[in-house]
Design a protein around this motif. Structure first.
Motif, short mmCIF file in Angstrom:
data_model
loop_
_atom_site.label_atom_id
_atom_site.label_comp_id
_atom_site.label_asym_id
_atom_site.label_seq_id
_atom_site.Cartn_x
_atom_site.Cartn_y
_atom_site.Cartn_z
N GLU A 186 0.84 -1.21 0.00
CA GLU A 186 0.00 0.00 0.00
C GLU A 186 0.87 1.26 0.00
OE1 GLU A 186 -3.19 2.12 2.97
OE2 GLU A 186 -3.17 -0.06 2.86
N GLN A 187 1.91 1.26 0.82
CA GLN A 187 2.82 2.40 0.87
C GLN A 187 3.53 2.60 -0.47
OE1 GLN A 187 5.64 2.12 4.06
NE2 GLN A 187 6.87 3.82 3.31
N LEU A 188 3.95 1.51 -1.10
CA LEU A 188 4.60 1.59 -2.41
C LEU A 188 3.67 2.16 -3.46
CD1 LEU A 188 7.09 0.90 -4.19
CD2 LEU A 188 6.09 -1.37 -4.49
N LYS A 205 1.94 6.65 -6.99
CA LYS A 205 0.91 7.59 -7.43
C LYS A 205 1.37 9.03 -7.25
CE LYS A 205 -3.13 4.66 -6.82
NZ LYS A 205 -4.37 4.42 -6.06
N GLN A 206 2.04 9.31 -6.14
CA GLN A 206 2.56 10.66 -5.90
C GLN A 206 3.61 11.03 -6.95
OE1 GLN A 206 3.94 10.44 -1.86
NE2 GLN A 206 1.97 11.09 -1.01
N ALA A 207 4.50 10.10 -7.26
CA ALA A 207 5.52 10.36 -8.26
C ALA A 207 4.89 10.59 -9.63
CB ALA A 207 6.52 9.21 -8.32
N THR A 217 5.07 14.03 -11.83
CA THR A 217 5.54 13.99 -13.20
C THR A 217 4.49 14.57 -14.15
OG1 THR A 217 6.86 12.03 -12.71
CG2 THR A 217 6.41 12.48 -15.03
N ALA A 218 3.24 14.22 -13.94
CA ALA A 218 2.16 14.72 -14.80
C ALA A 218 2.02 16.23 -14.70
CB ALA A 218 0.85 14.03 -14.44
#
Length: 137
Positions: free
Chosen positions: A109-111, A116-118, A122-123
């Protein structure tokens, strides 16, 4: 195994501390080595040797007989040993469910949150390029 390979050694160790671990021994003490990285031009061309990467590996046996193996990129022997211990525990009927629930699932879950944050960061920097056609001909 991929979740454990992407996690930090300290995170794995902290989660394993909350479990009642059975007796276990190192079959292969953590050791460092090299693996050859292979590549292909265009993904389907002829393979070629790209270079070498440092890896650590270890093997652990539980008192009940289950054997686990751990590999990780880099020179973190303790992380390889922890991965091997988790691998052996996952094979055990008595400990497999607890390791999945208390170690692997929270790390997964942490990964996913970090990925998603990365992706969002990037987006946010995405630039759309387009060509304007001039009306001159």
């Amino acid at each position: 195994m991929a979740v454990l390979a992407h996690a930090e050694a300290g995170e794995i160790a902290a989660r394993l501390r909350n479990l009642a671990l059975p007796a276990h021994q190192d079959l292969r003490a953590p050791e460092n080595g090299l693996v050859m990285l292979r590549g292909r031009v265009g993904g389907d061309g002829a393979p070629f040797n790209l270079g070498e990467a440092t890896v650590s590996r270890a093997a652990v046996r539980l008192a009940s007989g289950e054997v686990g193996f751990g590999y990780t990129l880099g020179r973190d022997g303790e992380k390889a040993r922890l991965i091997a211990l988790c691998d052996a525990l996952m094979q055990s009927r008595d400990h497999g469910g607890a390791v999945e629930r208390d170690v692997v699932a929270p790390l997964r879950e942490q990964l996913m949150i970090e990925r998603k944050q990365a992706a969002a960061e990037t987006a946010a920097t995405k630039v759309d390029f387009y060509t304007m056609v001039r009306g001159e001909g």
